[in-house]
Design a protein around this motif. Structure first.
Motif, PDB file in Angstrom:
ATOM      1  N   VAL A 117      41.425 -24.028   5.666  1.00 21.38           N
ATOM      2  CA  VAL A 117      41.938 -23.385   4.336  1.00 21.38           C
ATOM      3  C   VAL A 117      43.237 -23.755   4.105  1.00 21.38           C
ATOM      4  O   VAL A 117      43.764 -24.210   3.019  1.00 21.38           O
ATOM      5  CB  VAL A 117      41.726 -21.857   4.378  1.00 21.38           C
ATOM      6  N   MET A 157      29.701 -21.341   3.153  1.00 25.01           N
ATOM      7  CA  MET A 157      29.418 -21.632   4.596  1.00 25.01           C
ATOM      8  C   MET A 157      27.842 -21.213   4.432  1.00 25.01           C
ATOM      9  O   MET A 157      27.159 -21.199   3.715  1.00 25.01           O
ATOM     10  CB  MET A 157      30.217 -20.104   4.944  1.00 25.01           C
ATOM     11  N   TRP A 172      34.728 -20.759   8.052  1.00 23.64           N
ATOM     12  CA  TRP A 172      35.857 -21.818   7.758  1.00 23.64           C
ATOM     13  C   TRP A 172      37.075 -21.298   8.283  1.00 23.64           C
ATOM     14  O   TRP A 172      38.022 -20.428   7.680  1.00 23.64           O
ATOM     15  CB  TRP A 172      36.055 -21.704   6.051  1.00 23.64           C
ATOM     16  N   TYR A 217      35.134 -12.026  -1.095  1.00 21.68           N
ATOM     17  CA  TYR A 217      35.903 -13.411  -1.346  1.00 21.68           C
ATOM     18  C   TYR A 217      37.283 -13.430  -0.809  1.00 21.68           C
ATOM     19  O   TYR A 217      37.865 -12.042  -0.949  1.00 21.68           O
ATOM     20  CB  TYR A 217      35.544 -13.821  -2.712  1.00 21.68           C
ATOM     21  N   ARG A 228      37.002 -19.006  -0.578  1.00 21.21           N
ATOM     22  CA  ARG A 228      35.616 -18.697   0.481  1.00 21.21           C
ATOM     23  C   ARG A 228      35.375 -17.275   0.325  1.00 21.21           C
ATOM     24  O   ARG A 228      35.947 -16.330  -0.012  1.00 21.21           O
ATOM     25  CB  ARG A 228      36.432 -19.114   1.749  1.00 21.21           C
ATOM     26  N   TYR A 229      34.173 -17.168   0.368  1.00 26.80           N
ATOM     27  CA  TYR A 229      33.275 -16.056   0.290  1.00 26.80           C
ATOM     28  C   TYR A 229      32.093 -15.721   1.533  1.00 26.80           C
ATOM     29  O   TYR A 229      31.661 -16.537   1.947  1.00 26.80           O
ATOM     30  CB  TYR A 229      32.755 -15.856  -1.110  1.00 26.80           C
ATOM     31  N   LEU A 288      32.585 -15.888   5.933  1.00 24.67           N
ATOM     32  CA  LEU A 288      33.403 -16.676   5.422  1.00 24.67           C
ATOM     33  C   LEU A 288      34.275 -17.262   6.552  1.00 24.67           C
ATOM     34  O   LEU A 288      35.115 -18.075   6.342  1.00 24.67           O
ATOM     35  CB  LEU A 288      34.170 -16.241   4.103  1.00 24.67           C
ATOM     36  N   LEU A 307      34.540 -22.838  -1.164  1.00 28.36           N
ATOM     37  CA  LEU A 307      33.866 -23.057   0.116  1.00 28.36           C
ATOM     38  C   LEU A 307      32.694 -22.366   0.477  1.00 28.36           C
ATOM     39  O   LEU A 307      32.749 -20.904   0.347  1.00 28.36           O
ATOM     40  CB  LEU A 307      34.811 -22.887   1.267  1.00 28.36           C
TER      41      LEU A 307
END
Length: 294
Positions: free
Chosen positions: A42, A28, A37, A13, A54-55, A34, A26
């Motif tokens: 971001v 995906m 994104w 992440y 995000r991860y 990730l 977030l």
């Protein structure tokens, strides 16, 4: 690189923004890292006052891989689902929602705004039902309910999505990624060739794992119709969708909004199944305004 055990597996992440700001998770989509994104999106969300996380979903990017675990073939799964039989798959979208919830737990976050794109939107729908206590708001981006009678993806979009690259050589992988991006991307906002190839190359150099996408697809097919489930979503919900999406037609977004109580929907002409730079501020404004109002 930041990696943490969530729901019993290693999840990679990234965190951006002030840790004291409201968290936003977030999620995906299908076979996507990730990095899909865009960092510009971001940063735009961070500038609007959010702690953005995000991860990589399981089986993609730098998160845990389920090596050697076989998924049933797409033809077999399709036949079983038409017969009303849920096929046995390596893991489900509900399991993937548990990954996101586990990540929040591991980071010590009690509640977050949940934003999911494409398959990530499907996972986010499960999250908002199964982990309602952890959900401040839901934003579903170019996703769907899975209802069988909705318009399907355009043939060329689905073909390029499920076709494997000609080889595992870097240039072949980049060519394949560019073709995919062009096929499902926004006709109103075509990416510049040089910048697109650079982004695809960066993704290829970060990770390539086609086997994970096979298991992702099996999870989507096995999930079936979520309309009865999403009627139980009680958090404020926003649906965003492109009117020119060739992979998940806009009717999927409209059906999602129609079956989530009180959901709002915004659609945009020229927007396909990607996150073009020209729409970053618009999308960030939509998501942030919705989250702030929640």
């Amino acid at each position: 690189m930041p990696q943490i055990t969530a729901n019993g597996i290693p999840i990679h992440y990234e965190e951006h923004g002030d840790p004291s700001h409201p968290p936003m998770l977030l999620i995906m989509g299908f076979g996507a890292q990730l990095t899909l994104w865009p960092i510009e999106l971001v940063d735009a969300l961070v500038s609007r006052g959010f702690r953005v996380i995000r991860y990589d979903n399981r089986d993609v990017g730098l998160s845990h891989k389920f090596d050697g675990v076989k998924a049933p073939g797409i033809i077999k799964m399709t036949i079983l689902t038409k017969l009303g039989i849920t096929p046995k798959v390596p893991y489900t979208l509900s399991d993937m929602a548990d990954d996101g919830a586990g990540l929040l737990d591991a980071l010590g976050i009690e509640k977050a705004h949940i934003v999911g794109a494409s398959m990530g939107g499907m996972i986010a729908q499960h999250f908002a039902v199964k982990h309602a206590a952890k959900t401040l708001s839901l934003t579903s981006v170019f996703s769907s309910t899975g209802h069988a009678k909705l318009p399907p993806a355009k043939k060329e979009a689905m073909k390029v999505l499920i076709t494997r690259p000609a080889s595992m050589e870097e240039e072949a992988l980049v060519d394949h990624g560019v073709k995919l991006s062009r096929t499902i991307g926004s006709p109103g906002y075509p990416a510049e060739e040089e910048k697109l190839r650079a982004r695809v190359r960066q993704s290829v150099q970060r990770s390539v794992y086609p086997e994970g996408a096979t298991r992702h697809l099996s999870a989507i097919v096995a999930d079936g119709d979520r309309r009865s489930m999403i009627k139980n979503i009680t958090v404020p919900t926003l649906v965003l969708h492109g009117e020119d999406d060739p992979l998940v037609p806009v009717e999927g977004g409209r059906d999602t909004a129609a079956h989530i109580p009180g959901a709002a929907i915004k659609t945009y002409p020229g927007w396909g199944h990607d996150l073009p730079m020209e729409l970053v501020d618009t999308i960030a404004d939509d998501i942030s305004a919705h989250a702030q109002s929640a």
